[in-house]
Design a protein around this motif. Structure first.
Motif, PDB file in Angstrom:
ATOM      1  N   ALA A  16      46.303  32.076  74.379  1.00  0.00           N
ATOM      2  CA  ALA A  16      45.705  32.633  73.113  1.00  0.00           C
ATOM      3  C   ALA A  16      45.762  34.084  73.450  1.00  0.00           C
ATOM      4  CB  ALA A  16      44.404  32.342  72.645  1.00  0.00           C
ATOM      5  N   SER A  17      45.384  34.681  74.676  1.00  0.00           N
ATOM      6  CA  SER A  17      45.673  36.025  75.247  1.00  0.00           C
ATOM      7  C   SER A  17      46.847  36.772  74.959  1.00  0.00           C
ATOM      8  CB  SER A  17      44.946  36.279  76.044  1.00  0.00           C
ATOM      9  OG  SER A  17      45.191  35.819  77.356  1.00  0.00           O
ATOM     10  N   GLN A  18      47.661  35.790  75.865  1.00  0.00           N
ATOM     11  CA  GLN A  18      49.312  36.140  75.817  1.00  0.00           C
ATOM     12  C   GLN A  18      49.843  36.272  74.571  1.00  0.00           C
ATOM     13  OE1 GLN A  18      51.672  37.837  77.462  1.00  0.00           O
ATOM     14  NE2 GLN A  18      51.178  36.906  79.101  1.00  0.00           N
ATOM     15  N   ARG A  19      49.558  35.193  73.801  1.00  0.00           N
ATOM     16  CA  ARG A  19      50.202  34.988  72.364  1.00  0.00           C
ATOM     17  C   ARG A  19      49.990  36.508  71.521  1.00  0.00           C
ATOM     18  NH1 ARG A  19      50.911  30.481  68.839  1.00  0.00           N
ATOM     19  NH2 ARG A  19      50.123  29.278  70.353  1.00  0.00           N
ATOM     20  N   ALA A  20      48.671  36.908  71.682  1.00  0.00           N
ATOM     21  CA  ALA A  20      48.203  38.091  71.005  1.00  0.00           C
ATOM     22  C   ALA A  20      48.744  39.424  71.475  1.00  0.00           C
ATOM     23  CB  ALA A  20      46.429  38.292  71.110  1.00  0.00           C
ATOM     24  N   ALA A  21      48.886  39.339  72.913  1.00  0.00           N
ATOM     25  CA  ALA A  21      49.591  40.483  73.445  1.00  0.00           C
ATOM     26  C   ALA A  21      51.197  40.573  73.041  1.00  0.00           C
ATOM     27  CB  ALA A  21      49.463  40.470  75.024  1.00  0.00           C
ATOM     28  N   SER A  22      51.876  39.315  73.079  1.00  0.00           N
ATOM     29  CA  SER A  22      53.019  39.320  72.740  1.00  0.00           C
ATOM     30  C   SER A  22      53.216  40.048  71.331  1.00  0.00           C
ATOM     31  CB  SER A  22      53.658  37.906  72.765  1.00  0.00           C
ATOM     32  OG  SER A  22      53.673  37.781  74.092  1.00  0.00           O
ATOM     33  N   LEU A  23      52.422  39.386  70.308  1.00  0.00           N
ATOM     34  CA  LEU A  23      52.631  39.643  69.016  1.00  0.00           C
ATOM     35  C   LEU A  23      52.201  41.302  68.585  1.00  0.00           C
ATOM     36  CD1 LEU A  23      51.186  36.555  67.273  1.00  0.00           C
ATOM     37  CD2 LEU A  23      53.658  37.212  67.783  1.00  0.00           C
ATOM     38  N   ALA A  24      51.314  41.823  69.618  1.00  0.00           N
ATOM     39  CA  ALA A  24      50.907  43.191  69.398  1.00  0.00           C
ATOM     40  C   ALA A  24      52.278  44.187  69.880  1.00  0.00           C
ATOM     41  CB  ALA A  24      49.601  43.503  70.271  1.00  0.00           C
ATOM     42  N   GLY A  26      55.085  46.251  70.326  1.00  0.00           N
ATOM     43  CA  GLY A  26      56.044  46.794  69.323  1.00  0.00           C
ATOM     44  C   GLY A  26      55.221  47.406  68.084  1.00  0.00           C
ATOM     45  N   ASP A  27      53.702  47.236  68.276  1.00  0.00           N
ATOM     46  CA  ASP A  27      52.884  48.026  67.356  1.00  0.00           C
ATOM     47  C   ASP A  27      51.902  48.979  68.060  1.00  0.00           C
ATOM     48  OD1 ASP A  27      53.896  46.451  65.353  1.00  0.00           O
ATOM     49  OD2 ASP A  27      52.100  44.948  65.418  1.00  0.00           O
ATOM     50  N   GLU A  28      52.006  49.094  69.182  1.00  0.00           N
ATOM     51  CA  GLU A  28      50.987  50.073  69.829  1.00  0.00           C
ATOM     52  C   GLU A  28      52.000  51.399  70.360  1.00  0.00           C
ATOM     53  OE1 GLU A  28      49.556  47.426  72.838  1.00  0.00           O
ATOM     54  OE2 GLU A  28      47.827  46.661  71.490  1.00  0.00           O
ATOM     55  N   PRO A  29      51.199  52.059  70.811  1.00  0.00           N
ATOM     56  CA  PRO A  29      51.761  53.582  71.153  1.00  0.00           C
ATOM     57  C   PRO A  29      53.042  53.280  72.137  1.00  0.00           C
ATOM     58  CG  PRO A  29      49.670  53.953  71.154  1.00  0.00           C
ATOM     59  CD  PRO A  29      49.959  52.415  70.856  1.00  0.00           C
ATOM     60  N   TRP A  30      52.837  52.300  73.125  1.00  0.00           N
ATOM     61  CA  TRP A  30      53.725  52.041  74.078  1.00  0.00           C
ATOM     62  C   TRP A  30      54.452  50.747  73.981  1.00  0.00           C
ATOM     63  CZ3 TRP A  30      55.870  55.546  77.535  1.00  0.00           C
ATOM     64  CH2 TRP A  30      55.166  56.745  77.967  1.00  0.00           C
ATOM     65  N   THR A  31      55.391  50.306  74.138  1.00  0.00           N
ATOM     66  CA  THR A  31      56.175  49.291  74.115  1.00  0.00           C
ATOM     67  C   THR A  31      56.670  48.460  75.193  1.00  0.00           C
ATOM     68  OG1 THR A  31      56.810  49.280  71.685  1.00  0.00           O
ATOM     69  CG2 THR A  31      57.970  47.500  72.895  1.00  0.00           C
ATOM     70  N   VAL A  32      56.154  47.232  75.825  1.00  0.00           N
ATOM     71  CA  VAL A  32      56.655  46.839  77.148  1.00  0.00           C
ATOM     72  C   VAL A  32      58.098  46.451  76.996  1.00  0.00           C
ATOM     73  CG1 VAL A  32      56.418  45.255  78.973  1.00  0.00           C
ATOM     74  CG2 VAL A  32      54.401  46.285  77.911  1.00  0.00           C
ATOM     75  N   ILE A  33      59.018  46.903  77.463  1.00  0.00           N
ATOM     76  CA  ILE A  33      60.365  46.465  77.454  1.00  0.00           C
ATOM     77  C   ILE A  33      61.121  45.538  78.534  1.00  0.00           C
ATOM     78  CG2 ILE A  33      61.073  48.339  75.967  1.00  0.00           C
ATOM     79  CD1 ILE A  33      62.494  49.754  77.972  1.00  0.00           C
ATOM     80  N   ILE A 159      58.132  52.013  77.161  1.00  0.00           N
ATOM     81  CA  ILE A 159      58.797  52.965  76.463  1.00  0.00           C
ATOM     82  C   ILE A 159      57.938  53.401  75.278  1.00  0.00           C
ATOM     83  CG2 ILE A 159      60.041  51.492  74.860  1.00  0.00           C
ATOM     84  CD1 ILE A 159      62.367  53.269  75.161  1.00  0.00           C
ATOM     85  N   ARG A 160      57.848  54.629  74.701  1.00  0.00           N
ATOM     86  CA  ARG A 160      57.233  54.956  73.644  1.00  0.00           C
ATOM     87  C   ARG A 160      57.982  54.212  72.368  1.00  0.00           C
ATOM     88  NH1 ARG A 160      53.454  56.806  71.780  1.00  0.00           N
ATOM     89  NH2 ARG A 160      53.752  58.941  71.026  1.00  0.00           N
ATOM     90  N   THR A 161      56.931  53.867  71.767  1.00  0.00           N
ATOM     91  CA  THR A 161      57.001  52.953  70.468  1.00  0.00           C
ATOM     92  C   THR A 161      57.863  53.886  69.498  1.00  0.00           C
ATOM     93  OG1 THR A 161      55.381  51.434  70.950  1.00  0.00           O
ATOM     94  CG2 THR A 161      56.222  51.328  68.670  1.00  0.00           C
TER      95      THR A 161
END
Length: 556
Positions: A16-24, A26-33, A159-161
């Motif tokens: 569940a936590s990984q799902r939530a992190a994946s869906l978040a 791209g919405d936060e100040p930094w995006t993990v690419i 990267i900065r979103t």
């Protein structure tokens, strides 16, 4: 297995936590690419990113697999069968034309480190600069500021979103964010016990397109494992939000600056936006003119003086590298003036708030005669500001001395002092710190940088002789008439520097400083020293050396 153990295993397998992190993401100040994690007998997985043409969005969402793998998307050859023969073509992007990489893994298979390369189109369009020491990237903005844009933190790249979204807007490309996560759980239970956690591939549609997939719970070493696949597709924002020309001024803010006072003494303000101002061609006849003077406290320039590697303040001009520049009236040492229209046209959006904070009412302040003659009468006019006069003389004197004597009287400053002349100024205010800094700058320019080796090149050595004494002895040897006042001025500056460095907070120190100032404010005192130093340099420049074969020329 107890009920508690069963619930704990189910929770881990559901991720569940990984799902939530994946869906978040791209919405936060930094995006993990990009990311990769390996926790032995526990969990492993990774994240990645790609751009895609919106025309293939449905195709992208048809399955949960990654459309662009790490290491793919680089140049190479491709082959296809046509009319019974193989046709070979060169492709700049092996996954094109509908998919584009943001990162390409340049794999050297363990021979040397394998780096991730950022798309050069992305780097160029978004004005990014790579810090080779860290691998991080910075966005270099139009105002000269730098903002961290891409962070390389071990296996993870962020990267900065807003930067991603602006690039999407400019290119009108979808952003695809991939996650592949495997979690292991040690349990004696069979996979059938967790059948409820199995999730068939499906698409959740909304403002953000999301594809989710959790595969079957499988048997692993000593237990079970679950695999979570998340693919998130973010459509591009409108192109107008890219902030790139011709939409680079869409978010401009044009504050109202004080341009006068009404009959009740209240400030009168007006916007600096050029299109709302009057001009000589009949525009907005009831509005203030583009060339309306706006006045500021001298403190407005301090941030620019203190960063001379980026900003340059010269006579009548403030500039930021090659990015922007604005004409200023800094000939009057007591205030700064800028034309109202120039504040809107030439000062960057991000800087206007800083200028607004130092805006003052005219209240008797006037444009300098130098600026008036240059701007309205198209006449050449020399500066009357002691700071500018000293700097001009210092530069011209160095050149003249070198031409006359064949060597430099003052060495060129290097290292931390490379921009010493730009940092020098009439103190912005009457504070001790500002006063001490400018006395130090004067001492460095006029004393520390004396070319001591050349001064005594042809003179007999004297034990423990310091720079000013060497200069004094040199001037005496060549017949200069005003040696005493020159040496006295330099020693006075050097003494000020030494005493101020030792602090003047005590009663004796304050009494000594008050005696030195002799009723002048600290800015007035530095103006006086600059004037005397300019006169000294002028006298040295006018001095004609003795005509001797050994008196001039290089002496290396």
């Amino acid at each position: 297995m107890t009920e508690s153990d069963f619930d704990g295993a189910a929770e881990r397998l559901a991720q569940a936590s990984q799902r939530a992190a994946s869906l978040a993401n791209g919405d936060e100040p930094w995006t993990v690419i990009c990311d990769e994690w390996h926790r032995e007998h526990d969990a492993n997985g990774g994240r990645f990113v790609a751009f895609a043409d919106p025309s293939i969005r449905d195709e992208v969402l048809e399955n949960s697999s990654w459309d662009l793998m790490k290491g793919h998307g680089g140049p190479g050859f491709a082959q296809h069968h046509e009319n019974g023969e193989w046709v070979t073509t060169y492709e700049r992007n092996s996954e094109g034309p509908h998919l584009e990489p943001l990162l390409i893994l340049q794999d050297f298979w363990g021979v040397v480190p394998s780096p991730y390369l950022v798309s050069q189109e992305f780097v160029l369009l978004m004005h990014l600069w790579e810090d080779k020491a860290t691998g991080n990237y910075y966005e270099v903005r139009d105002d000269g500021s730098r903002e961290l844009a891409i962070v390389v933190d071990g296996e993870q790249i962020r990267i900065r979103t807003p930067l991603l979204r602006r690039y999407q807007a400019a290119r009108q490309l979808d952003l695809i964010l991939f996650t592949d996560s495997i979690v292991h759980v040690k349990t004696d239970e069979k996979e059938d016990a967790f059948e409820c956690l199995n999730e068939a591939q499906h698409v959740v549609a909304g403002s953000n397109q999301v594809s989710l997939y959790v595969g079957d719970i499988r048997m692993g070493d000593g237990g079970l494992f679950s695999r979570l696949m998340v693919k998130r597709v973010l459509p591009p924002p409108p192109r107008e939000t890219s902030g790139i020309w011709p939409w680079d001024r869409e978010d401009e803010v044009y504050p109202e600056f004080i341009i006068g006072e009404d009959n009740n003494g209240r400030p009168v303000r007006f916007t600096c936006e050029e299109k709302n101002l009057a001009n000589y061609f009949g525009a907005n006849p009831d509005a203030p003119h583009y060339l309306t003077p706006v006045f500021f406290k001298r403190e407005v320039l301090q941030r620019y003086y203190d960063n001379p590697t980026l900003y340059s303040i010269s006579e009548g001009t403030l500039s930021c590298a090659g990015l922007w520049g604005v004409q200023i009236d800094n000939d009057n040492p007591d205030h700064v003036m800028v034309f109202l229209g120039d504040l809107g046209r030439d000062v960057p959006n991000s800087e206007r708030t800083h200028w607004l904070a130092h805006n003052v009412v005219p209240a008797g302040r006037q444009m300098s005669e130098t600026t008036f003659r240059r701007s309205f009468l198209a006449q050449w006019a020399a500066t009357t500001n002691p700071e500018h006069m000293f700097k001009q003389t210092y530069k011209s004197h160095r050149e003249a001395w070198k031409q006359t004597w064949g060597w430099d009287l003052y060495r060129k400053p290097t290292g931390a002092d490379a921009q010493l002349i730009q940092r020098l100024r009439i103190p912005i205010n009457d504070s001790d710190g500002e006063f001490e800094a400018q006395i130090l700058n004067l001492a460095k320019l006029l004393v520390d940088l004396l070319n001591e080796r050349q001064l005594v090149f042809d003179l007999p050595p004297v034990d423990n002789e310091r720079g000013i004494s060497k200069f004094e002895r040199f001037l005496t040897s060549v017949g200069f008439a005003n040696v005493v006042p020159v040496a006295a001025l330099l020693r006075r500056i050097q003494t000020l520097r030494s005493r101020l460095a030792a602090h003047t907070s005590g009663a004796d120190g304050q009494a000594w400083l008050a005696k030195e100032l002799n009723g002048l404010t600290k800015p007035e005192f530095v103006k006086m020293l600059m004037g005397e130093a300019k006169q000294m340099l002028d006298e040295l420049a006018q001095f004609e050396p003795p005509t001797s074969a050994d008196s001039a020329g290089p002496r290396d």
